[in-house]
Design a protein around this motif. Structure first.
Motif, PDB file in Angstrom:
ATOM      1  N   LEU A  10       3.145  -1.366  -7.750  1.00 58.69           N
ATOM      2  CA  LEU A  10       3.093  -2.370  -8.744  1.00 58.69           C
ATOM      3  C   LEU A  10       1.806  -2.832  -8.922  1.00 58.69           C
ATOM      4  CD1 LEU A  10       4.807  -3.687 -10.979  1.00 58.69           C
ATOM      5  CD2 LEU A  10       5.315  -5.259  -9.100  1.00 58.69           C
ATOM      6  N   PHE A  11       1.032  -2.841 -10.330  1.00 59.10           N
ATOM      7  CA  PHE A  11      -0.055  -3.419 -10.520  1.00 59.10           C
ATOM      8  C   PHE A  11       0.101  -4.556 -11.180  1.00 59.10           C
ATOM      9  CE2 PHE A  11      -1.370   0.949  -9.509  1.00 59.10           C
ATOM     10  CZ  PHE A  11      -2.598   0.772  -8.829  1.00 59.10           C
ATOM     11  N   LEU A  12      -0.199  -5.832 -10.674  1.00 59.98           N
ATOM     12  CA  LEU A  12       0.048  -6.946 -11.477  1.00 59.98           C
ATOM     13  C   LEU A  12      -1.238  -7.458 -12.129  1.00 59.98           C
ATOM     14  CD1 LEU A  12       2.127  -8.538  -8.387  1.00 59.98           C
ATOM     15  CD2 LEU A  12       2.944  -7.708 -10.722  1.00 59.98           C
ATOM     16  N   THR A  76       6.990  -0.769  -3.318  1.00 58.48           N
ATOM     17  CA  THR A  76       6.489  -0.603  -1.874  1.00 58.48           C
ATOM     18  C   THR A  76       5.181  -1.200  -1.587  1.00 58.48           C
ATOM     19  OG1 THR A  76       5.384   1.692  -2.219  1.00 58.48           O
ATOM     20  CG2 THR A  76       7.745   1.493  -1.314  1.00 58.48           C
ATOM     21  N   ASP A  77       4.381  -1.019  -2.839  1.00 59.05           N
ATOM     22  CA  ASP A  77       2.947  -1.619  -2.859  1.00 59.05           C
ATOM     23  C   ASP A  77       2.704  -2.636  -3.947  1.00 59.05           C
ATOM     24  OD1 ASP A  77       1.095  -0.003  -0.634  1.00 59.05           O
ATOM     25  OD2 ASP A  77       2.780   1.196  -1.572  1.00 59.05           O
ATOM     26  N   ARG A 119       3.225  -3.483   1.215  1.00 60.41           N
ATOM     27  CA  ARG A 119       1.738  -3.700   1.412  1.00 60.41           C
ATOM     28  C   ARG A 119       1.100  -4.424   0.053  1.00 60.41           C
ATOM     29  NH1 ARG A 119       1.726   1.950   3.213  1.00 60.41           N
ATOM     30  NH2 ARG A 119       1.083   2.103   5.243  1.00 60.41           N
ATOM     31  N   LEU A 120       0.374  -5.520   0.447  1.00 60.62           N
ATOM     32  CA  LEU A 120      -0.475  -6.328  -0.270  1.00 60.62           C
ATOM     33  C   LEU A 120      -1.885  -5.770  -0.678  1.00 60.62           C
ATOM     34  CD1 LEU A 120       0.141  -8.636  -2.496  1.00 60.62           C
ATOM     35  CD2 LEU A 120      -0.535 -10.177  -0.739  1.00 60.62           C
ATOM     36  N   TRP A 121      -2.404  -5.748  -1.943  1.00 58.93           N
ATOM     37  CA  TRP A 121      -3.498  -5.191  -2.212  1.00 58.93           C
ATOM     38  C   TRP A 121      -4.307  -6.093  -3.291  1.00 58.93           C
ATOM     39  CZ3 TRP A 121      -5.082  -0.345  -0.097  1.00 58.93           C
ATOM     40  CH2 TRP A 121      -3.918   0.485   0.388  1.00 58.93           C
ATOM     41  N   TRP A 147       1.489 -14.656   6.260  1.00 56.16           N
ATOM     42  CA  TRP A 147       2.395 -15.573   6.416  1.00 56.16           C
ATOM     43  C   TRP A 147       3.953 -15.122   6.269  1.00 56.16           C
ATOM     44  CZ3 TRP A 147       6.217 -18.258   3.557  1.00 56.16           C
ATOM     45  CH2 TRP A 147       6.545 -19.462   4.190  1.00 56.16           C
ATOM     46  N   LEU A 148       3.850 -14.355   4.931  1.00 58.32           N
ATOM     47  CA  LEU A 148       5.131 -13.536   4.667  1.00 58.32           C
ATOM     48  C   LEU A 148       5.308 -12.332   5.566  1.00 58.32           C
ATOM     49  CD1 LEU A 148       4.954 -13.825   0.997  1.00 58.32           C
ATOM     50  CD2 LEU A 148       6.520 -14.913   2.302  1.00 58.32           C
ATOM     51  N   GLY A 149       4.584 -11.669   6.652  1.00 61.67           N
ATOM     52  CA  GLY A 149       4.639 -10.790   7.306  1.00 61.67           C
ATOM     53  C   GLY A 149       4.439  -9.395   6.733  1.00 61.67           C
ATOM     54  N   MET A 150       3.669  -9.415   5.466  1.00 62.04           N
ATOM     55  CA  MET A 150       3.619  -8.256   4.708  1.00 62.04           C
ATOM     56  C   MET A 150       2.445  -7.485   5.209  1.00 62.04           C
ATOM     57  SD  MET A 150       3.634 -10.147   0.978  1.00 62.04           S
ATOM     58  CE  MET A 150       3.637  -8.455  -0.049  1.00 62.04           C
TER      59      MET A 150
END
Length: 196
Positions: A10-12, A76-77, A119-121, A147-150
């Motif tokens: 997901l691109f934000l 997922t990402d 996963r965070l990018w 902090w969020l455990g990601m």
């Protein structure tokens, strides 16, 4: 063997300029992906202001905010596509993260359980070539992930001002392997089971 779930990015997008350098860089990076990709332009969605009603509970997400939440849950990402504005993230990206505080306060959403499976990018561009200019944007998202455990996926930094300049920056070539490493296929995420 731990079962896996198929990747879904997901691109934000959060730039005030449609089709700007950060978006161009993210679409270049996404070309390597063979999994589904969803693109949301947060700046065009009119997300509601965040209100903190504590000790009362926040309102249930609705409208475009509920739509973003649904897309986040399905992915997922999560990749924030965010040019540097005054040494930080653009307002739409900051606003969405503010709403995450409200999501955490609504137990029925299960937000703290499923967000940690993502996963965070970050993909970002800046006009100033000084290397430290984007440090705050990356630090904000890194600390959010911690902090969020990601899992923190990484950050791709580009330098560009006028639309299209990003194609002449080193980041344009680096984008081709940003999500997977040179020649490597991006793995699926492990499936996480939570108690009900």
């Amino acid at each position: 063997m731990t079962p896996t779930i198929p990747r879904h990015f997901l691109f934000l997008l959060s730039s005030a300029r449609s089709g700007g350098n950060s978006e161009q860089l993210s679409r270049q990076a996404a070309q390597i992906l063979t999994c589904p990709c969803t693109w949301l332009d947060l700046a065009a969605m009119s997300l509601p202001p965040f209100a903190d009603p504590r000790p009362a509970l926040p309102s249930q997400p609705e409208g475009c905010l509920a739509h973003v939440l649904e897309k986040m849950h399905a992915a997922t990402d999560l990749c924030f596509v965010a040019p540097v504005y005054w040494y930080s993230l653009p307002a739409p990206a900051k606003l969405l993260r503010d709403h995450w505080s409200g999501f955490l306060d609504l137990p029925e959403l299960g937000f703290p359980l499923w967000i940690r499976t993502k996963r965070l990018w970050l993909i970002t561009t800046r006009a100033d070539p000084e290397p430290t200019v984007a440090d705050m944007s990356e630090a904000i998202l890194r600390r959010t992930a911690d902090w969020l455990g990601m899992e923190w996926g990484g950050a791709l930094h580009g330098v560009a001002d006028a639309v299209g300049e990003i194609e002449h920056d080193d980041a344009w070539q680096n984008a081709s392997h940003f999500f997977s490493g040179p020649g490597a296929e991006i793995p699926d995420l492990p499936k996480v089971h939570h108690p009900h």
